[in-house]
Design an enzyme around this catalytic site. Structure first.
Site, short mmCIF file in Angstrom:
data_model
loop_
_atom_site.label_atom_id
_atom_site.label_comp_id
_atom_site.label_asym_id
_atom_site.label_seq_id
_atom_site.Cartn_x
_atom_site.Cartn_y
_atom_site.Cartn_z
N HIS A 1 14.28 33.08 44.84
CA HIS A 1 13.34 32.06 45.34
C HIS A 1 13.91 31.37 46.58
O HIS A 1 13.48 30.27 46.92
CB HIS A 1 13.09 31.02 44.24
CG HIS A 1 12.62 31.60 42.94
ND1 HIS A 1 11.32 31.99 42.73
CD2 HIS A 1 13.29 31.88 41.80
CE1 HIS A 1 11.20 32.47 41.50
NE2 HIS A 1 12.39 32.42 40.91
N SER A 2 14.83 32.02 47.26
CA SER A 2 15.61 31.39 48.33
C SER A 2 14.77 30.98 49.53
O SER A 2 14.14 31.82 50.19
CB SER A 2 16.71 32.35 48.78
OG SER A 2 17.35 31.88 49.94
N ASN A 3 14.80 29.68 49.86
CA ASN A 3 14.17 29.21 51.09
C ASN A 3 14.91 29.72 52.32
O ASN A 3 14.31 29.99 53.36
CB ASN A 3 14.15 27.67 51.11
CG ASN A 3 13.31 27.08 50.01
OD1 ASN A 3 12.23 27.57 49.70
ND2 ASN A 3 13.81 26.02 49.39
#
Length: 308
Positions: free
Chosen positions: A71-73
């Site tokens: 889910h890395s921004n």
């Protein structure tokens, strides 16, 4: 083909935050809306990528390689920038292959994904971790997890200038402090460097204290030749990274309806709730003017909604 020289300088609007508990406390808050800088490359992550991209261009690199979760921004912003500006991106991901809204975007943007497993990801701090990846991708520039580096912090320093240029539009002559979420502390370090002790910077940590935020901030400041800075770190993690509870979710829901600013529960929601608690405890006093940084991350809440 090497990474193009990118001179994009997005502007984030500074807006008053209208909430009843701020009025009651006599505290004025303006929010720097990094979530509005671009439809895809949003939040503080672009600013942390700016200097690494220039370094990649200077060395003739063809693209960038970095790490993150499903889910890395950070990886989302990197992949979106690669798609927008035409350079290669590679992501090394924590855990085993899974499909999330974020990973679907990464693939749609053309990022090459490698899943490291959990043990492989834990080894990312080992001295020889990057050797096989540099051998596999010799023409790519490596970026630390989350952009955590002096270069990443220096890319965030212009946020101070953007705020100062917009104060008159709020009717403010000055402000007293900054308040922002901290995942690695890199953005906070950049603001601390730019402020040079003029105003205090509060970092609401989205991770528990043992995740090394304090150590990372101190290391960045030391790399920049600063032995100290006017900042304070506050544990806003609520027990763990991405840990969500009903109190937090209720607060986010009420706040979004009241002020119209979208929040997410990993960073901005926790940071704003921590600000409310700081005001109630007297840490932020009546009459103060605070700049709250909306660090983006809204793409990541799709995964949390999917799991709910």
């Amino acid at each position: 083909m090497s990474v193009p020289l990118i001179d994009w300088e997005p502007r984030a609007p500074l807006q008053r935050l209208h909430l009843d508990w701020l009025v009651s406390a006599g505290v004025e808050v303006a929010v720097l809306r990094l979530d509005l800088i671009d439809p895809l490359i949003t939040g503080n992550k672009w600013f942390k990528l700016n200097h690494p991209l220039h370094a990649a261009h200077a060395t003739g690199a063809h693209g960038l390689i970095s790490l993150g979760g499903a889910h890395s921004n950070h990886l989302h912003a990197l992949a979106a920038a690669g798609k927008r500006f035409g350079f290669t991106t590679v992501g090394l991901l924590r855990g085993h292959p899974q499909e999330t809204p974020t990973t679907r975007d990464l693939q749609a943007f053309g990022m090459h994904l490698h899943w490291l497993g959990f043990a492989g990801y834990r080894a990312r701090h080992a001295p020889d971790f990057w050797q096989p990846w540099q051998a596999l991708y010799p023409h790519l520039h490596t970026v630390p997890e989350g952009g955590a580096s002096l270069a990443g912090a220096q890319g965030c320093s212009p946020l101070v200038k953007q705020v100062r240029e917009q104060l008159a539009g709020l009717g403010w002559a000055d402000y007293d402090a900054w308040w922002l979420a901290a995942g690695t502390g890199t953005t906070l370090a950049g603001v601390v460097l730019a402020e040079a002790g003029r105003r205090r910077v509060y970092g609401a940590m989205a991770v528990p204290e043992d995740h090394g935020v304090a150590r990372n901030v101190a290391s960045i400041l030391q790399s920049a030749g600063r032995v100290a800075g006017d900042y304070q770190l506050i544990d806003a993690s609520r027990g763990g990274f991405a840990r969500v509870d009903e109190t937090l979710l209720d607060f986010i829901g009420v706040s979004e309806l009241a002020c119209g600013v979208p929040l997410e529960p990993v960073y901005t929601g926790k940071a704003l709730l921590a600000l409310k608690e700081a005001i109630e405890s007297g840490r932020v006093e009546r009459g103060q003017r605070v700049v709250f940084v909306h660090t983006g991350g809204l793409q990541g809440r799709r995964g949390l909604e999917q799991r709910a």
